[in-house]
Design a protein around this motif. Structure first.
Motif, mmCIF file in Angstrom:
data_model
loop_
_atom_site.group_PDB
_atom_site.id
_atom_site.type_symbol
_atom_site.label_atom_id
_atom_site.label_comp_id
_atom_site.label_asym_id
_atom_site.label_seq_id
_atom_site.Cartn_x
_atom_site.Cartn_y
_atom_site.Cartn_z
ATOM 1 N N ALA A 1 0.828 -1.212 0.000
ATOM 2 C CA ALA A 1 0.000 0.000 0.000
ATOM 3 C C ALA A 1 0.858 1.256 0.000
ATOM 4 C CB ALA A 1 -0.932 -0.004 1.218
ATOM 5 N N VAL A 2 1.947 1.244 0.777
ATOM 6 C CA VAL A 2 2.851 2.403 0.818
ATOM 7 C C VAL A 2 3.528 2.587 -0.540
ATOM 8 C CG1 VAL A 2 4.995 3.293 1.809
ATOM 9 C CG2 VAL A 2 3.244 2.306 3.305
ATOM 10 N N LEU A 3 3.959 1.483 -1.158
ATOM 11 C CA LEU A 3 4.569 1.561 -2.490
ATOM 12 C C LEU A 3 3.574 2.109 -3.507
ATOM 13 C CD1 LEU A 3 6.960 0.963 -4.378
ATOM 14 C CD2 LEU A 3 6.053 -1.366 -4.643
ATOM 15 N N TYR A 4 2.334 1.617 -3.437
ATOM 16 C CA TYR A 4 1.257 2.097 -4.320
ATOM 17 C C TYR A 4 1.077 3.602 -4.141
ATOM 18 C CZ TYR A 4 -2.869 0.756 -7.136
ATOM 19 O OH TYR A 4 -3.769 0.568 -8.141
ATOM 20 N N PHE A 5 1.096 4.055 -2.897
ATOM 21 C CA PHE A 5 0.919 5.476 -2.590
ATOM 22 C C PHE A 5 2.070 6.305 -3.173
ATOM 23 C CE2 PHE A 5 1.663 9.055 0.415
ATOM 24 C CZ PHE A 5 0.494 9.773 0.170
#
Length: 473
Positions: free
Chosen positions: A409-413
């Motif tokens: 999720a952090v990478l996606y963000f």
């Protein structure tokens, strides 16, 4: 303190919850963008990009499902972040997520005016002003503003009428999608599909669209306090809505790909409607698709409106905002002050013009991904901090899975920030976010001035109630 805590009525059944979650995830964007996905990514590129993004959202949904079953309270993200990280983090995430929901709710009025204008030309009368190169006309803005007033009234005078409308409209939009799908299977051809995989850039384009398309399942936690379901069932319904949404978008993509060749899919102002008219050889079917899209606007609008009002209500109830936002109407049992605030923004939004549609979409997607990252972190923290917390819907391999989902999720963000902020002119979006944050800070200071210091135990009761509040020595 418990007797001073306002509560919402439990009136939502399983069908209502499905209509709120899945109906909120529909919207209008698929009518305008789905053919572009096929062109830029190719058929299999679009399918795989959407599946990859949807599986990530599925992982986030599993996290939401567990937390919602453990803490089925209005406020969703606010509740989970407070439990894991404390008041300051909870306020920031709660206020940003309220803007994510409000951003989508606000642009629905603009989308409604655009959709209706494509079927029944509104005409441009009464020029008001020019914003970002677009001249806003009163006749066009009035349509979106009138729609916003209807949504406000539906949500202000009892929750039940809004939910009944949500169920009926969601069912109608599903039928329109199936009409497109079966038209493609029956009258279309595999030759229309075109390229299987076009480019990596096209793949990333579709992949980064997924959060904006599938935002809406997180409205379920906002309404959890109003659900007449067992906590375990509430957790499951989060995943059920995501699965329904995945199937919905695959039906749309396959239906469009089979129904018409690429020159038809990309030739008109409203591409999906042109495809529908082509496959059935009748313009009436194109109009039916647009009407389905208009219903999708209304279901999405209604759902995000509920999400925004419940978040602001929860913050008001916790005395993180002025107390008036945490009040429930004595007769209709609705968060009336929060409804009026969200309604005022929705009514004013069409006055910003058609370009604001892009601003609100970008803002909502960015804010949602930020909230998802924080909720995933809260999930991992609470697994370690409160292993004894009752979790009626419990995710297997919780901590390792939670760490993995948080990382993804952090990478996606980060990817999303790079694509939308670094590679685009974002002055208008940043201005809107800044104004919202400033408004929140002002209201938080106003709240603190009125209430003074709130003890941690008092706030526990206000947020969680006696039953779920943590006992302190």
């Amino acid at each position: 303190m418990e007797e001073k805590r306002n509560n919402l009525s439990r009136v939502l059944g399983r069908t209502d919850v499905l209509a709120i979650g899945f109906g909120t995830m529909m919207g209008w964007s698929w009518i305008m963008l789905a053919t572009t996905w096929l062109t830029r990514a190719g058929f299999w590129g679009a399918i795989i990009a959407f599946l990859t993004g949807a599986l990530i959202i599925m992982g986030v949904g599993a996290v939401y499902g567990e937390l919602t079953s453990a803490l089925p309270l209005a406020g969703g993200e606010l509740v989970y972040i407070y439990r894991a990280m404390g008041g300051k983090a909870a306020w920031l995430v709660g206020w940003i997520m309220s803007f994510a929901y409000l951003g989508v709710a606000a642009w629905e009025g603009i989308a409604l005016a655009t959709a209706i204008d494509s079927v029944l030309p509104i005409g441009l009368y009464g020029p008001l002003w020019e914003i970002a190169g677009y001249t806003v006309h009163f006749s066009w803005a009035f349509v979106g503003m009138a729609g916003a007033i209807i949504v406000v009234l539906l949500n202000l005078f009892a929750n039940r009428p809004a939910v009944i409308f949500q169920v009926m409209a969601t069912a109608a939009v599903m039928l329109v999608a199936l009409l497109l799908f079966f038209g493609g299977i029956t009258f279309g051809s595999g030759k229309n599909i075109g390229e299987g995989f076009h480019s990596l850039d096209g793949f990333l384009y579709v992949f980064l669209m997924v959060p904006a398309m599938m935002i809406g399942f997180d409205v379920i936690p906002q309404s959890a306090e109003e659900m007449n379901l067992l906590p375990r069932e509430i957790g499951k319904m989060v995943l059920v809505c995501i699965i329904f949404s995945m199937a919905w978008y695959f039906i749309i993509i396959v239906g469009l790909a089979l129904s018409a060749p690429i020159e038809i899919r990309m030739s008109g102002i409203i591409p999906a409607a042109d495809v529908m008219s082509y496959v059935y050889q009748d313009d009436t079917f194109g109009t039916i698709l647009i009407l389905g899209g208009i219903l999708g606007i209304l279901t999405s609008w209604n759902g995000f409106f509920m999400g925004a009002t419940r978040m602001i209500f929860a913050m008001g109830r916790a005395k993180m905002l002025p107390e008036i936002f945490g009040r429930v109407h004595p007769k209709y049992k609705t968060p009336w002050a929060a409804t009026l605030l969200v309604g005022a923004v929705c009514i004013a939004a069409p006055l910003l013009g058609r370009n604001a549609l892009i601003w609100f979409v970008d803002i909502s997607s960015l804010c949602s991904l930020f909230g998802y990252c924080c909720v995933c972190m809260a999930f991992v923290i609470l697994r370690k901090k409160e292993p004894e917390l009752n979790r009626p819907f419990k995710v297997r391999f919780g901590t390792p899975l939670g760490i993995m989902i948080t990382s993804v999720a952090v990478l996606y963000f980060i990817i999303h920030v790079n694509e939308t902020l670094v590679n685009a002119n974002t002055f208008d979006q940043m201005t809107l976010i800044s104004v919202w944050l400033l408004l929140g800070v002002v209201m938080a200071m106003w709240s603190k001035k009125d209430f003074g210091r709130i003890t941690s135990q008092e706030r526990e009761i206000l947020i969680f109630g006696e039953k779920l509040a943590r006992r302190r020595p």
